[in-house]
Motif scaffolding. Sequence first.
Motif, mmCIF file in Angstrom:
data_model
loop_
_atom_site.group_PDB
_atom_site.id
_atom_site.type_symbol
_atom_site.label_atom_id
_atom_site.label_comp_id
_atom_site.label_asym_id
_atom_site.label_seq_id
_atom_site.Cartn_x
_atom_site.Cartn_y
_atom_site.Cartn_z
ATOM 1 N N ARG A 130 49.888 -47.493 -18.947
ATOM 2 C CA ARG A 130 49.238 -48.637 -19.593
ATOM 3 C C ARG A 130 48.603 -49.561 -18.567
ATOM 4 O O ARG A 130 47.489 -50.069 -18.777
ATOM 5 C CB ARG A 130 50.256 -49.413 -20.446
ATOM 6 N N PHE A 131 49.307 -49.785 -17.464
ATOM 7 C CA PHE A 131 48.760 -50.682 -16.445
ATOM 8 C C PHE A 131 47.468 -50.124 -15.858
ATOM 9 O O PHE A 131 46.472 -50.842 -15.722
ATOM 10 C CB PHE A 131 49.786 -50.898 -15.327
ATOM 11 N N VAL A 132 47.481 -48.838 -15.499
ATOM 12 C CA VAL A 132 46.288 -48.228 -14.908
ATOM 13 C C VAL A 132 45.132 -48.265 -15.890
ATOM 14 O O VAL A 132 43.992 -48.586 -15.521
ATOM 15 C CB VAL A 132 46.585 -46.776 -14.473
ATOM 16 N N TRP A 133 45.403 -47.961 -17.153
ATOM 17 C CA TRP A 133 44.315 -47.921 -18.132
ATOM 18 C C TRP A 133 43.817 -49.317 -18.491
ATOM 19 O O TRP A 133 42.656 -49.495 -18.867
ATOM 20 C CB TRP A 133 44.764 -47.185 -19.388
ATOM 21 N N ALA A 134 44.684 -50.324 -18.360
ATOM 22 C CA ALA A 134 44.279 -51.697 -18.691
ATOM 23 C C ALA A 134 43.447 -52.341 -17.595
ATOM 24 O O ALA A 134 42.747 -53.320 -17.842
ATOM 25 C CB ALA A 134 45.506 -52.560 -18.976
ATOM 26 N N GLU A 135 43.512 -51.800 -16.372
ATOM 27 C CA GLU A 135 42.751 -52.345 -15.258
ATOM 28 C C GLU A 135 41.424 -51.596 -15.126
ATOM 29 O O GLU A 135 41.414 -50.408 -14.796
ATOM 30 C CB GLU A 135 43.540 -52.207 -13.950
ATOM 31 N N PRO A 136 40.285 -52.254 -15.382
ATOM 32 C CA PRO A 136 38.990 -51.558 -15.323
ATOM 33 C C PRO A 136 38.749 -50.867 -13.982
ATOM 34 O O PRO A 136 38.215 -49.748 -13.951
ATOM 35 C CB PRO A 136 37.981 -52.681 -15.567
ATOM 36 N N PHE A 137 39.148 -51.499 -12.891
ATOM 37 C CA PHE A 137 38.917 -50.887 -11.584
ATOM 38 C C PHE A 137 39.731 -49.604 -11.437
ATOM 39 O O PHE A 137 39.222 -48.587 -10.952
ATOM 40 C CB PHE A 137 39.283 -51.863 -10.464
ATOM 41 N N LEU A 138 40.999 -49.630 -11.847
ATOM 42 C CA LEU A 138 41.837 -48.444 -11.729
ATOM 43 C C LEU A 138 41.347 -47.333 -12.663
ATOM 44 O O LEU A 138 41.450 -46.148 -12.323
ATOM 45 C CB LEU A 138 43.294 -48.796 -12.013
ATOM 46 N N ARG A 139 40.813 -47.689 -13.820
ATOM 47 C CA ARG A 139 40.218 -46.669 -14.685
ATOM 48 C C ARG A 139 39.053 -45.993 -13.986
ATOM 49 O O ARG A 139 38.889 -44.776 -14.050
ATOM 50 C CB ARG A 139 39.727 -47.293 -16.000
#
Length: 335
Positions: free
Chosen positions: A146-155
């Motif tokens: 969830r954290f990775v997907w919620a962060e636009p940069f990490l996506r």
Amino acid sequence: MFADRWPRKPMMYAAALVAAAAMGSVFVAVALGHVVLVHVLVAAVVEQAASATYGAAASGTIRRLVPPEGYTRAIGYLQARDQAVQIVGPTLGGALYQLARWVPLLADAVSFLLVAVLSKAIRADLKPEREGPATSFTRDLAEGLRFVWAEPFLRFVVVWTAGINALLGALYFHAVFASHAQGASPSSIGLILTLAGVGGLLGALAAPWLVRRIPAARIVTGASWAMVPTAAGLAFASRTWAYGLLLSGVSLIVPSVVVVLQTRAVLTTPDRLLARMGTVLGTAGQGVAVLAPVAAGVLVAAYGGRTVALGCAGAFAGLALYATARAGLVAREAP
């Protein structure tokens, strides 16, 4: 996931010891002449699991061991280490094998023991920051996703890394299959991979210097577009040295982008989620790369090497367009 909950240094130390024991057991079996396939397979699985555990724990240590201004250089050196191992490892393994079949296995086990000793010697506090009571493995995994997907940069990092790894893997194996079909000798095919490894090593060594002097967004977009003509050139290459030089060019370009993205990923992620973030990004990047040999072989056999290389160039262009559209995001994440 446990690396975000449990003390990281003991995990690294224990994982290295487990890997050493697994490879040491294979060394003993080979030295005594009692090799059993099931034993070798189990030992390989244990070694890979231990290495993955070590990597997950180690991914959260950069912030504790290196000041923020040193992240770029540290990640660049780690990239250079990986590239150097890819170049030297096969040659060293072959040389040791000539001494005796068990010598490379002993060297592998000893290398893990050395890693364990060095991990034990770390003095910094590597305990992760904790918030709230311990939760289950599945909850930790879900929180990381969830954290990775919620962060636009990490996506963006997930999409770019997965795409690049898949395409690079396809190009490497396309070059190997095409060279083999043209009657190239094993030594010539080895030259292709060596040149690619040297390009990656030089790129990793130069990456910290480039990152300090060129804006992050320009590195990501420029490198993404530079891969397009390089991939297209592979469609018209007919000699192994040409394949090697072109792949070396791609390998030279990629490390600077990796350093930029990994540095900003560390800066973006809270300490308590570093291991989970690293696991998610690593799985996304390596998961698709596993399919590259099979995909490359099937596509080359079905459509021919030139079509596959041109298709990869088109896919690189798509990734470059995506990177260009997200350039502002990369610039905003710059420290």
